[in-house]
Enzyme design. Structure first.
Site, PDB file in Angstrom:
ATOM      1  N   THR A 234       0.329  -0.918   0.036  1.00 58.60           N
ATOM      2  CA  THR A 234       0.188  -0.005   0.504  1.00 58.60           C
ATOM      3  C   THR A 234       0.915   0.881  -0.010  1.00 58.60           C
ATOM      4  OG1 THR A 234      -1.527   1.537   1.226  1.00 58.60           O
ATOM      5  CG2 THR A 234      -0.560  -0.416   2.210  1.00 58.60           C
ATOM      6  N   SER A 269      -2.072   3.012  10.232  1.00 51.16           N
ATOM      7  CA  SER A 269      -3.364   2.626  11.410  1.00 51.16           C
ATOM      8  C   SER A 269      -2.695   0.667  11.355  1.00 51.16           C
ATOM      9  CB  SER A 269      -4.396   2.327  10.263  1.00 51.16           C
ATOM     10  OG  SER A 269      -4.051   1.521   8.829  1.00 51.16           O
ATOM     11  N   TYR A 271      -3.614  -1.521  10.084  1.00 52.80           N
ATOM     12  CA  TYR A 271      -3.153  -2.126   8.752  1.00 52.80           C
ATOM     13  C   TYR A 271      -2.555  -2.075   7.746  1.00 52.80           C
ATOM     14  CZ  TYR A 271      -4.798  -2.474   3.676  1.00 52.80           C
ATOM     15  OH  TYR A 271      -3.485  -1.975   2.482  1.00 52.80           O
ATOM     16  N   HIS A 272      -2.726  -0.805   7.930  1.00 52.51           N
ATOM     17  CA  HIS A 272      -0.921  -0.498   6.541  1.00 52.51           C
ATOM     18  C   HIS A 272       0.069  -0.734   7.711  1.00 52.51           C
ATOM     19  CE1 HIS A 272      -4.233   2.779   5.814  1.00 52.51           C
ATOM     20  NE2 HIS A 272      -4.008   2.925   4.564  1.00 52.51           N
ATOM     21  N   LYS A 275       1.097  -3.963   6.830  1.00 54.80           N
ATOM     22  CA  LYS A 275       1.566  -3.748   5.011  1.00 54.80           C
ATOM     23  C   LYS A 275       3.474  -3.780   5.424  1.00 54.80           C
ATOM     24  CE  LYS A 275      -1.872  -4.475   2.194  1.00 54.80           C
ATOM     25  NZ  LYS A 275      -1.847  -5.714   1.511  1.00 54.80           N
ATOM     26  N   VAL A 344     -16.007  14.259   4.303  1.00 57.32           N
ATOM     27  CA  VAL A 344     -14.704  14.677   3.979  1.00 57.32           C
ATOM     28  C   VAL A 344     -14.289  14.727   5.509  1.00 57.32           C
ATOM     29  CG1 VAL A 344     -13.622  16.848   4.086  1.00 57.32           C
ATOM     30  CG2 VAL A 344     -14.824  16.329   2.209  1.00 57.32           C
TER      31      VAL A 344
HETATM   32  O1  LIG Z   1     -15.894   9.253   3.914  1.00 53.20           O
HETATM   33  C1  LIG Z   1     -14.255   9.629   4.029  1.00 53.20           C
HETATM   34  C2  LIG Z   1     -13.439   8.274   3.848  1.00 53.20           C
HETATM   35  C3  LIG Z   1     -12.203   8.702   3.660  1.00 53.20           C
HETATM   36  N1  LIG Z   1     -11.547  10.187   4.111  1.00 53.20           N
HETATM   37  C4  LIG Z   1     -10.161   9.736   4.192  1.00 53.20           C
HETATM   38  O2  LIG Z   1      -9.648   9.423   2.809  1.00 53.20           O
HETATM   39  C5  LIG Z   1      -8.754   9.477   2.717  1.00 53.20           C
HETATM   40  C6  LIG Z   1      -8.517   7.380   2.651  1.00 53.20           C
HETATM   41  O3  LIG Z   1      -9.300   7.166   3.167  1.00 53.20           O
HETATM   42  P1  LIG Z   1      -9.806   6.026   2.186  1.00 53.20           P
HETATM   43  O4  LIG Z   1     -11.103   4.906   3.853  1.00 53.20           O
HETATM   44  O5  LIG Z   1     -10.011   5.658   1.066  1.00 53.20           O
HETATM   45  O6  LIG Z   1      -7.883   5.011   2.377  1.00 53.20           O
HETATM   46  P2  LIG Z   1      -7.377   4.236   2.711  1.00 53.20           P
HETATM   47  O7  LIG Z   1      -7.922   4.224   4.425  1.00 53.20           O
HETATM   48  O8  LIG Z   1      -6.377   4.782   3.145  1.00 53.20           O
HETATM   49  O9  LIG Z   1      -6.954   2.851   3.170  1.00 53.20           O
HETATM   50  C7  LIG Z   1      -7.219   2.332   1.546  1.00 53.20           C
HETATM   51  O10 LIG Z   1      -6.498   2.358   0.605  1.00 53.20           O
HETATM   52  C8  LIG Z   1      -5.535   2.165   0.625  1.00 53.20           C
HETATM   53  C9  LIG Z   1      -4.578   2.811  -0.032  1.00 53.20           C
HETATM   54  S1  LIG Z   1      -3.458   4.142   0.519  1.00 53.20           S
HETATM   55  O11 LIG Z   1      -4.801   5.067   0.970  1.00 53.20           O
HETATM   56  O12 LIG Z   1      -2.727   3.158   1.364  1.00 53.20           O
HETATM   57  O13 LIG Z   1      -2.675   5.048  -0.281  1.00 53.20           O
HETATM   58  C10 LIG Z   1      -5.574   0.327   0.721  1.00 53.20           C
HETATM   59  O14 LIG Z   1      -4.156  -0.199   0.858  1.00 53.20           O
HETATM   60  C11 LIG Z   1      -6.399   0.542   1.446  1.00 53.20           C
HETATM   61  O15 LIG Z   1      -6.148  -1.401   1.570  1.00 53.20           O
HETATM   62  C12 LIG Z   1      -7.938   1.157   1.500  1.00 53.20           C
HETATM   63  O16 LIG Z   1      -8.795   0.369   1.829  1.00 53.20           O
HETATM   64  C13 LIG Z   1      -8.118   9.601   4.590  1.00 53.20           C
HETATM   65  O17 LIG Z   1      -7.292  10.136   4.520  1.00 53.20           O
HETATM   66  C14 LIG Z   1     -10.018   9.403   4.902  1.00 53.20           C
HETATM   67  O18 LIG Z   1      -9.253  10.036   5.696  1.00 53.20           O
HETATM   68  C15 LIG Z   1     -12.466  11.166   3.780  1.00 53.20           C
HETATM   69  O19 LIG Z   1     -12.105  12.103   4.609  1.00 53.20           O
HETATM   70  N2  LIG Z   1     -13.850  10.736   3.874  1.00 53.20           N
END
Ligand SMILES: O=c1ccn([C@@H]2O[C@H](COP(=O)(O)OP(=O)(O)O[C@H]3O[C@H](CS(=O)(=O)O)[C@@H](O)[C@H](O)[C@H]3O)[C@@H](O)[C@H]2O)c(=O)[nH]1
Length: 483
Positions: A234, A269, A271-272, A275, A344
């Site tokens: 990730t 997290s 989770y992260h 990885k 957001v």
């Molecule tokens: O309703 C929401 C949902 C999320 N976010 C924000 O959007 C960002 C991304 O959140 P996300 O839930 O879209 O993604 P994340 O939790 O980071 O995890 C997802 O994206 C990761 C890639 S990355 O984000 O780490 O590049 C993958 O590893 C995970 O498996 C996948 O579930 C975060 O800052 C979160 O706080 C909002 O503001 N509002």
């Protein structure tokens, strides 16, 4: 005694008679988790192929590629690259986690491209939904029906091994039976919020992910030492440093000496972090045992349709919009469709790399077709564009307006601990160099995603939309998440 599962698969009960999945203690939408279901790691049913073993198909050439047997799907950069290169008759790819969001799309795509595919999956992702009282926006068929439908449409068989890769006995059987040339490993608990629900989910996430990957590494060493591991990492492993993010490694000069070192990891997290631990274990085994591996540091995936999943409704992929498994852009499309304000978190300056699920499948294919060398630990940053959460909300608002939707946005107190305003500039050239032709986020894709969400809006449970997992409030007590 073997029970017939399908024309080509047989269910073989494991020596123990215990069922894998414990009965759930459910009361309407509330899930009691005082006895975590994952506490039971007993051996479970193994679905073993009856198919006659084919000859070993090891491919040691770094440019070895499969026959492209695309059936009616559009040509891609990957297929162009494949046509010009030496092509093995058949290349066997084990897709671990092949029943999940990215895994299902990838398994079908590779099968369509002529790879001999086997799915290995414990089906635990479906159990998470049941336990949390959540569901995919789209109705999804059982894995068995999915595979029957794929066979009837494409004529291609995808082998199925149902079991948990943390059970090494099961994984060994699957390896010895299928003899993969490549393993694509999506088989991890992939939600950051899920890993932050309570202690037992944090422990489950790290145990499941780290031990599962360790077992895959041992299986490769023991049974298929030429096999190329394509592991889903990730972008979140890097965090949000105040300098450019490189692809896996950074060259540093310190006190007059220079070295190229793994890029610093600052995951945020459990989770992260799992990885990050995986990456370290893989890097070590590449050095120590000569494993060949590619770590795909994937960004936030959006979209739902791929050429193959849209061939029939029974092939439809899952689409998560809830506060635990739903990812930002997909969530916002569903929120807009049901007139829920876009959620957001905090200031909304959180910037991440994003990619279309059609590019996920393309990237995995490119990684397989151009394998790492023996002993090499390659890292690719797998995303195509960077957006802040505010950017994503703005794009969905604009696209919604065109469809006559009055899209509002609210700032929700951030349930996570993360920088809400920060520098972000991540490199992502290696997959482009291999031939990736990105599907950039366009008005038409947003239109079609919004229309998709509108089509299924009656299935939306509004109670699942707001986040209810707090990074700061996580405790030791098993928590019920659903309302
Ligand atoms: O309703 C929401 C949902 C999320 N976010 C924000 O959007 C960002 C991304 O959140 P996300 O839930 O879209 O993604 P994340 O939790 O980071 O995890 C997802 O994206 C990761 C890639 S990355 O984000 O780490 O590049 C993958 O590893 C995970 O498996 C996948 O579930 C975060 O800052 C979160 O706080 C909002 O503001 N509002």
């Amino acid at each position: 005694m073997a029970h017939l599962l399908s024309t080509h698969c047989t269910l073989i009960p494991s020596p123990a008679t215990k069922m894998f999945f414990k009965p759930l203690n459910q009361c309407s939408a509330i899930v009691h988790t005082s006895v975590p279901f994952w506490a039971d790691r007993s051996p479970r049913m193994v679905v073993k192929s009856q198919r006659k073993r084919q000859e070993k198909q090891y491919v040691s050439s770094p440019m070895a590629t499969p026959i492209s047997q695309e059936t009616g799907s559009k040509s891609s950069a990957a297929s162009h690259k494949i046509q010009n290169e030496s092509i093995p008759k058949c290349k066997k790819v084990m897709v671990i986690g092949g029943d999940g969001y990215c895994g299902w799309a990838t398994a079908l795509h590779l099968s369509n491209k002529g790879y001999d595919v086997a799915i290995v999956d414990s089906l635990v992702r479906r159990l998470f939904d049941q336990q949390l009282g959540i569901d995919s926006l789209t109705p999804i068929s059982s894995i068995q029906n999915r595979l029957h439908r794929w066979k009837s449409i494409s004529g291609k068989t995808i082998q199925l091994y149902i079991g948990d890769i943390c059970d090494f006995e099961f994984l060994s059987e699957a390896f010895k039976s299928f003899e993969p040339d490549s393993v694509v490993h999506f088989g991890e608990q992939r939600s950051a919020p899920y890993s932050m629900i309570d202690r037992s989910r944090a422990v489950f996430t790290q145990h499941n992910n780290v031990i599962g990957t360790l077992n895959v590494l041992f299986a490769i060493k023991e049974f298929r030492e030429e096999c190329h591991l394509v592991k889903l990492g990730t972008m979140g492993e890097y965090g949000t440093p105040n300098i450019d993010i490189e692809e896996g490694y950074i060259t540093i000069t310190h006190n007059g000496r220079t070295d190229t070192l793994p890029y610093p990891k600052q995951a945020s997290s459990f989770y992260h972090l799992s990885k990050v631990h995986d990456s370290h274990n893989i890097a070590f085994t590449c050095k120590a045992w000569g494993i060949r591996a590619t770590d795909l540091n994937q960004g936030v995936v959006y979209g739902v349709r791929t050429d193959e999943t849209e061939m029939h409704e029974e092939l439809c992929n899952r689409f998560d919009y809830d506060g635990v498994f739903g990812t930002a852009l997909n969530r916002f499309c569903v929120q807009a469709a049901v007139r829920h304000p876009l959620t957001v978190y905090g200031k909304g300056g959180q910037t991440r790399g994003y990619l279309d699920i059609r590019d996920t499948v393309q990237c995995v294919e490119l990684a397989i077709a151009n394998p790492a060398k023996q002993g090499e630990f390659r890292v690719f940053n797998q995303f195509t564009e960077q957006f802040s959460v505010n950017d994503v909300a703005g794009l969905v608002t604009k696209a919604g307006k065109k469809l006559g939707l009055d899209v509002q946005t609210i700032s929700v107190p951030n349930p996570r601990v993360e920088a809400e305003e920060h520098y972000y500039n991540a490199k992502h050239t290696k997959l482009i160099e291999l031939g990736l032709r990105p599907h950039l986020l366009s008005d038409s894709l947003l239109d079609s995603l919004l229309n998709f969400a509108i089509k299924f809006q009656d299935r939306v449970d509004a109670a699942q939309i707001m986040p209810n997992v707090s990074w700061k409030k996580i405790g030791v007590k098993p928590r019920t998440v659903a309302v």
